[in-house]
Design a protein around this motif. Structure first.
Motif, PDB file in Angstrom:
ATOM      1  N   ASN A 127     -33.536 -36.599  21.291  1.00 30.75           N
ATOM      2  CA  ASN A 127     -34.734 -35.808  21.570  1.00 30.75           C
ATOM      3  C   ASN A 127     -35.404 -36.206  22.873  1.00 30.75           C
ATOM      4  N   ILE A 128     -35.418 -37.505  23.176  1.00 30.72           N
ATOM      5  CA  ILE A 128     -36.000 -37.964  24.438  1.00 30.72           C
ATOM      6  C   ILE A 128     -35.320 -37.276  25.617  1.00 30.72           C
ATOM      7  N   TRP A 129     -34.002 -37.228  25.580  1.00 34.34           N
ATOM      8  CA  TRP A 129     -33.281 -36.656  26.724  1.00 34.34           C
ATOM      9  C   TRP A 129     -33.288 -35.138  26.708  1.00 34.34           C
ATOM     10  N   ARG A 130     -33.517 -34.553  25.545  1.00 33.78           N
ATOM     11  CA  ARG A 130     -33.735 -33.100  25.537  1.00 33.78           C
ATOM     12  C   ARG A 130     -34.989 -32.761  26.330  1.00 33.78           C
ATOM     13  N   LEU A 131     -36.020 -33.608  26.152  1.00 38.91           N
ATOM     14  CA  LEU A 131     -37.251 -33.402  26.914  1.00 38.91           C
ATOM     15  C   LEU A 131     -37.004 -33.551  28.409  1.00 38.91           C
ATOM     16  N   LEU A 132     -36.302 -34.644  28.776  1.00 40.81           N
ATOM     17  CA  LEU A 132     -36.169 -34.959  30.203  1.00 40.81           C
ATOM     18  C   LEU A 132     -35.220 -34.022  30.930  1.00 40.81           C
ATOM     19  N   LEU A 133     -34.169 -33.568  30.216  1.00 41.81           N
ATOM     20  CA  LEU A 133     -33.128 -32.790  30.897  1.00 41.81           C
ATOM     21  C   LEU A 133     -33.336 -31.286  30.773  1.00 41.81           C
ATOM     22  N   ASN A 134     -34.402 -30.884  30.077  1.00 38.89           N
ATOM     23  CA  ASN A 134     -34.627 -29.456  29.875  1.00 38.89           C
ATOM     24  C   ASN A 134     -34.690 -28.707  31.216  1.00 38.89           C
ATOM     25  N   PHE A 135     -34.135 -27.487  31.207  1.00 40.19           N
ATOM     26  CA  PHE A 135     -34.071 -26.737  32.468  1.00 40.19           C
ATOM     27  C   PHE A 135     -35.462 -26.370  32.970  1.00 40.19           C
ATOM     28  N   TRP A 173     -42.393 -41.447  27.992  1.00 43.87           N
ATOM     29  CA  TRP A 173     -42.608 -40.012  28.227  1.00 43.87           C
ATOM     30  C   TRP A 173     -42.619 -39.247  26.911  1.00 43.87           C
ATOM     31  N   LEU A 174     -41.745 -39.663  25.998  1.00 46.25           N
ATOM     32  CA  LEU A 174     -41.729 -39.044  24.669  1.00 46.25           C
ATOM     33  C   LEU A 174     -43.076 -39.252  23.981  1.00 46.25           C
ATOM     34  N   VAL A 175     -43.562 -40.504  24.010  1.00 46.50           N
ATOM     35  CA  VAL A 175     -44.838 -40.798  23.351  1.00 46.50           C
ATOM     36  C   VAL A 175     -45.955 -40.002  24.023  1.00 46.50           C
ATOM     37  N   LEU A 176     -45.931 -39.930  25.363  1.00 45.33           N
ATOM     38  CA  LEU A 176     -46.948 -39.156  26.085  1.00 45.33           C
ATOM     39  C   LEU A 176     -46.898 -37.688  25.685  1.00 45.33           C
ATOM     40  N   THR A 177     -45.680 -37.140  25.589  1.00 48.39           N
ATOM     41  CA  THR A 177     -45.545 -35.731  25.225  1.00 48.39           C
ATOM     42  C   THR A 177     -46.159 -35.463  23.860  1.00 48.39           C
ATOM     43  N   SER A 178     -46.026 -36.448  22.960  1.00 47.18           N
ATOM     44  CA  SER A 178     -46.526 -36.214  21.601  1.00 47.18           C
ATOM     45  C   SER A 178     -48.054 -36.147  21.554  1.00 47.18           C
ATOM     46  N   VAL A 179     -48.727 -36.687  22.586  1.00 49.24           N
ATOM     47  CA  VAL A 179     -50.196 -36.615  22.589  1.00 49.24           C
ATOM     48  C   VAL A 179     -50.711 -35.760  23.753  1.00 49.24           C
ATOM     49  N   MET A 191     -34.532 -32.323  12.590  1.00 41.26           N
ATOM     50  CA  MET A 191     -34.733 -32.278  14.046  1.00 41.26           C
ATOM     51  C   MET A 191     -33.590 -31.570  14.748  1.00 41.26           C
ATOM     52  N   SER A 192     -32.380 -31.689  14.185  1.00 41.42           N
ATOM     53  CA  SER A 192     -31.253 -31.028  14.852  1.00 41.42           C
ATOM     54  C   SER A 192     -31.322 -29.520  14.650  1.00 41.42           C
ATOM     55  N   GLN A 193     -32.052 -29.070  13.622  1.00 38.68           N
ATOM     56  CA  GLN A 193     -32.148 -27.623  13.426  1.00 38.68           C
ATOM     57  C   GLN A 193     -33.226 -26.994  14.310  1.00 38.68           C
ATOM     58  N   VAL A 194     -34.208 -27.817  14.681  1.00 41.57           N
ATOM     59  CA  VAL A 194     -35.300 -27.302  15.500  1.00 41.57           C
ATOM     60  C   VAL A 194     -34.767 -26.632  16.756  1.00 41.57           C
ATOM     61  N   ARG A 195     -33.686 -27.201  17.292  1.00 47.96           N
ATOM     62  CA  ARG A 195     -33.192 -26.717  18.581  1.00 47.96           C
ATOM     63  C   ARG A 195     -32.680 -25.278  18.527  1.00 47.96           C
ATOM     64  N   GLN A 196     -32.235 -24.873  17.338  1.00 48.66           N
ATOM     65  CA  GLN A 196     -31.626 -23.544  17.292  1.00 48.66           C
ATOM     66  C   GLN A 196     -32.670 -22.427  17.276  1.00 48.66           C
ATOM     67  N   GLU A 197     -33.888 -22.809  16.948  1.00 47.03           N
ATOM     68  CA  GLU A 197     -34.917 -21.775  16.939  1.00 47.03           C
ATOM     69  C   GLU A 197     -35.279 -21.395  18.372  1.00 47.03           C
ATOM     70  N   GLU A 198     -35.846 -20.195  18.486  1.00 47.50           N
ATOM     71  CA  GLU A 198     -36.270 -19.753  19.800  1.00 47.50           C
ATOM     72  C   GLU A 198     -37.461 -20.575  20.268  1.00 47.50           C
ATOM     73  N   GLY A 199     -37.410 -21.050  21.492  1.00 51.25           N
ATOM     74  CA  GLY A 199     -38.550 -21.747  22.048  1.00 51.25           C
ATOM     75  C   GLY A 199     -38.969 -22.972  21.245  1.00 51.25           C
ATOM     76  N   VAL A 200     -38.406 -24.117  21.592  1.00 52.85           N
ATOM     77  CA  VAL A 200     -38.749 -25.341  20.894  1.00 52.85           C
ATOM     78  C   VAL A 200     -40.210 -25.688  21.154  1.00 52.85           C
ATOM     79  N   ALA A 201     -40.933 -26.057  20.083  1.00 51.91           N
ATOM     80  CA  ALA A 201     -42.309 -26.528  20.253  1.00 51.91           C
ATOM     81  C   ALA A 201     -42.248 -28.009  20.605  1.00 51.91           C
ATOM     82  N   TRP A 202     -42.273 -28.296  21.905  1.00 47.19           N
ATOM     83  CA  TRP A 202     -41.975 -29.660  22.362  1.00 47.19           C
ATOM     84  C   TRP A 202     -42.991 -30.680  21.865  1.00 47.19           C
ATOM     85  N   GLY A 203     -44.258 -30.283  21.822  1.00 50.92           N
ATOM     86  CA  GLY A 203     -45.272 -31.227  21.370  1.00 50.92           C
ATOM     87  C   GLY A 203     -45.014 -31.683  19.947  1.00 50.92           C
TER      88      GLY A 203
END
Lengths: 285, 270
Positions: B101-109, A37-43, A238-250
């Motif tokens: 990061n994988i689980w951040r994707l899966l568990l996101n609200f 799913w992670l790999v799929l999300t990246s594309v 990567m751990s800092q990305v989370r603190q920003e508003e609205g993570v760019a998941w792709g």
């Protein structure tokens, strides 16, 4: 009578086998799907990510990879370069020093080398978190904070023990006679080491290098406190990305794939030797 | 080379005996064991110790149990399925940050797959990393990542068992469960103890995955020892307390290592 009980047993066996297949398939799904799913999300095109109606069918796109390797605000190039520098330099230094140490231990077998390996193993068992506070203080007092060196030095120190331990197993496996033959043929001790022993230990050295590479590449425990802006590697980034508003998941997915890919590739490539290396070190430590 | 690691660790012990703040101009003040007393007496830190203990017990016991059952399944039905085994081991090959990061994707609200699935069966979405659930979520993620290692080691140990042994047992009329309990389990006991030690060591120091998922929150719900070392030393700038917390972690790890080494020496089978 016997015949019928045979068939029921066979039928029961078949049912058991079907159940085993079902369970195995479910387990594989649980293990693999999150990664997939992670790999799929990246594309996945941005407008399809994190939708309330997720889909497996879409036209794959490389837009996220283009963004993170581009020159825009979301580029990860700086962090990637930091990661590569820190990982490569620390791996090369650690492996070089460990080869020398391991060869010495394997050939000379100093008194108490069994205890030495035990000590090495114990020190590898200690959690790196125990180094966070003193290394942070040392780094900030010496001005090394937020430099590549602040990460390279501890990674070398952490990697040398296990690398030495694994390599000495490989060296002990090589017959001493080979080296002696080379020396009779006119090689010096040093030339015999570089031209005969080192190539023979090649697979072992490759496996050990991957070990050191993976540790430095993935580390966040030391990279988080010891870097601020200039020397930030991919994990703390990567751990800092989370603190920003609205993570760019792709983009986050693409970055994570960039972090994951070399590790999985290298690990699969040397898998065979890693297992034999660990057992060799264990048996002859 | 051991010196390079041991000096900072010793230094760490020295720091932990001081009241040492990185903010303000006050010089570090020697206070003996007060930091440790504070950890044991303040509910905030005592809860961290207890929470870490609970986390370790939950994750390790689940990993060893599940890992054993999966190894048994592989051993009995699919001993030669190399590809299946490799796929099962995938979570072990990726790093903690990737797992996070994988689980951040899966568990996101919003739009995470878990909430989509709940929606399919008609349940309202859930804050998987919110109050009351975050701890259980990070426990589950840890189990997901680390069970494959147990499977790998125990499966390898089962493969080394002589097959005559099991045949003899089944000729003697042992049922499957009896075979497992009285033949397989005792024979692979060394492997059991090995994974038990490894999993405990790594569960105690859990940091990266949890940091990515929750940073120890909400509140302190997922604050384990390693997380609080960071929170105390680098977010509250109380390095003395941070050092003391990391020494608690070191002492626990050292204790487990010593236990294991003593057991190794006692048992000639290994």
């Amino acid at each position: 009578m016997t015949h019928s009980s045979d068939t029921t047993r066979r039928r029961r066996l078949n049912v058991g086998r079907i159940w085993a297949f079902v369970v195995l398939a479910a387990l594989i799904f649980i293990a693999v799907f999150p990664i997939l799913w992670l790999v799929l999300t990246s594309v996945m095109p941005s407008n399809l990510i994190m939708r309330s109606d997720p889909t497996l069918f879409f036209t794959p796109t490389l837009e996220h990879f283009r963004e993170i390797f581009g020159s825009g605000r979301e580029a990860i190039t700086t962090y990637l370069v930091n990661s590569i520098i820190v990982t490569l330099v620390s791996t090369i230094c650690a492996v070089f020093l460990a080869v020398l140490a391991a060869y010495g231990i394997a050939r000379i077998r100093p008194r108490g080398h069994a205890q030495l390996s035990l000590l090495i193993l114990t020190s590898r068992m200690l959690p790196p978190v125990g180094l966070v506070v003193p290394l942070y203080l040392i780094a900030s007092q010496s001005g090394l904070l937020d430099t590549h060196l602040a990460l390279i030095l501890p990674y070398i120190a952490i990697n040398i023990p296990l690398a030495t331990w694994m390599l000495q197993g490989f060296f002990m496996d090589l017959p001493k006679e080979l080296e002696e033959a080379a020396m009779i043929d006119g090689c010096g001790q040093v030339a015999a080491f570089f031209r005969v022993m080192l190539p023979l230990a090649g697979p072992g050295i490759a496996a050990v290098s991957v070990f050191c590479f993976v540790l430095a590449w993935n580390d966040m425990v030391l990279a988080l406190p010891l870097t601020l802006r200039e020397a930030v590697t991919l994990p703390p980034f990567m751990s800092q990305v989370r603190q920003e508003e609205g993570v760019a998941w792709g983009q986050l997915g693409a970055t994570t794939v960039v972090v994951m890919a070399p590790v999985v590739t290298f690990t699969l490539a040397v898998q065979r030797w890693i297992v034999s290396g660990l057992t060799a070190g264990a048996a002859k430590g | 080379m051991v010196v390079v690691l041991l000096i900072p660790i010793a230094n760490n012990a020295w720091i932990s005996l001081h009241e040492w703040s990185l903010v303000g101009d006050e010089a570090p003040r020697f206070i003996g064991l007060d930091n440790y007393v504070e950890i044991l007496q303040t509910p905030r830190w005592r809860n961290t110790l207890l929470r870490t203990g609970l986390y370790v017990v939950l994750t390790v016991s689940a990993q060893v149990l599940l890992g054993f059952l999966i190894a048994l399944l592989l051993h009995r039905h699919f001993p030669n399925a190399k590809v299946a085994r490799m796929l099962l081991l995938m979570p072990m090959m990726i790093s903690e940050v990737v797992v996070g990061n994988i689980w951040r994707l899966l568990l996101n609200f919003n739009g995470g797959l878990f909430n989509w699935f709940l929606g399919l069966v008609g349940i309202d979405p859930v804050f998987w990393l919110g109050p009351g659930r975050a701890f259980w979520s990070v426990v589950a993620v840890d189990i997901w990542q680390n069970t494959p290692f147990v499977t790998l080691v125990l499966f390898a140990a089962m493969q080394t068992l002589p097959s005559e042994l099991l045949e003899a047992a089944s000729i003697d009329g042992a049922r499957r469960w009896q075979q497992v309990r009285s033949v397989i389990m005792p024979m692979i006991q060394p492997a059991f103890l090995l994974v038990l030690m490894f999993q405990t060591m790594f569960a105690i120091r859990s940091f990266s995955t949890i940091w990515l998922l929750t940073e120890g929150g909400p509140g302190n719900e997922t604050s384990l020892l390693a997380i609080d070392v960071f929170r105390a030393a680098l977010q509250s700038y109380d390095v003395g307390l941070g050092a003391a917390l990391s020494w608690c972690l070191l002492l626990l790890s050292l204790g487990i290592t010593i236990l294991y080494i003593r057991w190794l020496k006692r048992d000639p089978l290994v």
